[in-house]
Design an enzyme around this catalytic site. Sequence first.
Site, mmCIF file in Angstrom:
data_model
loop_
_atom_site.group_PDB
_atom_site.id
_atom_site.type_symbol
_atom_site.label_atom_id
_atom_site.label_comp_id
_atom_site.label_asym_id
_atom_site.label_seq_id
_atom_site.Cartn_x
_atom_site.Cartn_y
_atom_site.Cartn_z
ATOM 1 N N GLY A 37 0.579 -0.929 -0.209
ATOM 2 C CA GLY A 37 -0.318 0.219 0.026
ATOM 3 C C GLY A 37 1.433 1.108 0.013
ATOM 4 N N ALA A 38 1.164 1.966 -0.598
ATOM 5 C CA ALA A 38 1.749 2.929 -0.934
ATOM 6 C C ALA A 38 1.666 3.920 0.311
ATOM 7 C CB ALA A 38 0.831 4.086 -1.946
ATOM 8 N N ARG A 58 10.667 -1.500 -4.839
ATOM 9 C CA ARG A 58 9.163 -1.383 -5.291
ATOM 10 C C ARG A 58 9.336 0.176 -6.158
ATOM 11 N NH1 ARG A 58 2.899 -3.440 -3.014
ATOM 12 N NH2 ARG A 58 3.442 -4.334 -5.435
ATOM 13 N N GLN A 118 -5.740 -8.861 -1.968
ATOM 14 C CA GLN A 118 -6.326 -7.530 -1.069
ATOM 15 C C GLN A 118 -7.638 -7.475 -0.357
ATOM 16 O OE1 GLN A 118 -3.826 -7.469 -3.816
ATOM 17 N NE2 GLN A 118 -1.894 -6.786 -4.134
ATOM 18 N N ASP A 127 -1.699 4.760 -6.464
ATOM 19 C CA ASP A 127 -0.042 4.609 -5.850
ATOM 20 C C ASP A 127 0.860 5.633 -7.046
ATOM 21 O OD1 ASP A 127 -1.286 1.573 -5.806
ATOM 22 O OD2 ASP A 127 1.136 1.522 -5.589
ATOM 23 N N ASN A 165 -2.816 2.441 -9.480
ATOM 24 C CA ASN A 165 -3.460 1.415 -8.969
ATOM 25 C C ASN A 165 -3.333 -0.062 -9.142
ATOM 26 O OD1 ASN A 165 -4.429 2.001 -5.966
ATOM 27 N ND2 ASN A 165 -6.754 1.388 -7.048
ATOM 28 N N LYS A 166 -3.749 -0.439 -7.902
ATOM 29 C CA LYS A 166 -4.115 -2.072 -8.334
ATOM 30 C C LYS A 166 -4.380 -2.353 -10.243
ATOM 31 C CE LYS A 166 -2.109 -5.070 -6.396
ATOM 32 N NZ LYS A 166 -1.017 -4.828 -6.557
#
Length: 355
Positions: free
Chosen positions: A53-54, A95, A200, A241, A251-252
Amino acid sequence: MTSASHDTVRALQWHEDGLHLLDQRRLPHEVIWLRCPDAAAVADAITNMVVRGAPAIGITAAYGAALAAQAAWQRDGSGWQEGVRADLERLRASRPTAVNLAWALARMERVAAGLPADADPSDALFAEADRVHAEDIEANQRMGRSGAGLIQPGSGVLTHCNTGSLATGGLGTALGVIRTAWADGRIERVFADETRPWLQGSRLTAWELSADRIPVALLADGAAAALMRSGQVQWAIVGADRVAANGDVANKIGTYAVALAAREHGVRVMVVAPTSTVDLETDSGEQIPIETRESAEVLYAGGQRIAPEAHGVSAWNPVFDVTPAELIDVIVTERGVVHQPDRAGMARLMGSDPA
Ligand code: MRU
């Protein structure tokens, strides 16, 4: 009821003996805290998704940088500013997509650069990491309030991935808005995509919402368009993100599909992210580095192989995608909201001239 009554989960805690991380790989079955005594352990924890998670990655990296400086002072004395470099590079590479990581390290480096070479830098750097952490908690509260104010009472909402306490320092980003709107009685029903392949949504979002007594209905990612067509949701609320200068959002993986389906069905899309996730140096979504993780995340589920072990069967596993700004109705940050985000709106928010 306030959102505080729906805010009990924490992803990380700083103690004298190191950074303690709730091991998110083990949830929801086991609640295990992992101690990271040094920067190398922190970098590994980020790469291996102990913490994810950012904003949570950014806070974790800030403590990692402070641990690195503490070790460098003990090892190199007045050469600590040089000695800390390798650990910072390792943290920076842990990451690639969430810009909060680079943002937090740059902030720690700025503070480190102003410290004397001949004194222990630890106290100043742990204090800065504490500030990064505290500011994120505060930003979550502000975003929760302004995002919740946009939701009409009686709404249903869909969220994707995990954007809550497990992904931040506090209430969460998208989930912070959902927590606040739930406490205000504005939301009737919360739906969460399970979020393949890492799950998630089902492993983390459902776990923390149930810990905070907010009912949630999980759905397979592929069911999101049918949910929207059924009329049960009025908002898709997601995190980010990285938000590029033109308002494109990484994002995801699966967020882009959610946004496309939302546009087709008249469901509004809200992106909730602190300004530490906004990266004006990245011109558009095209330039955002997208992390690709190992095939095993797709070929296996819960440790069990779910694809044939046959010649020619492989996997493609990009773990983020980019949603173009034109599919987003509003970006909510702690500094304010940007409706119909574009380059000018993002520049105004961040107080800079549009390029
Ligand atoms: O791979 P992850 O679990 O780190 O991805 C997380 C997300 O994509 C979240 O939506 C994003 O970081 C926002 S979290 C507040």
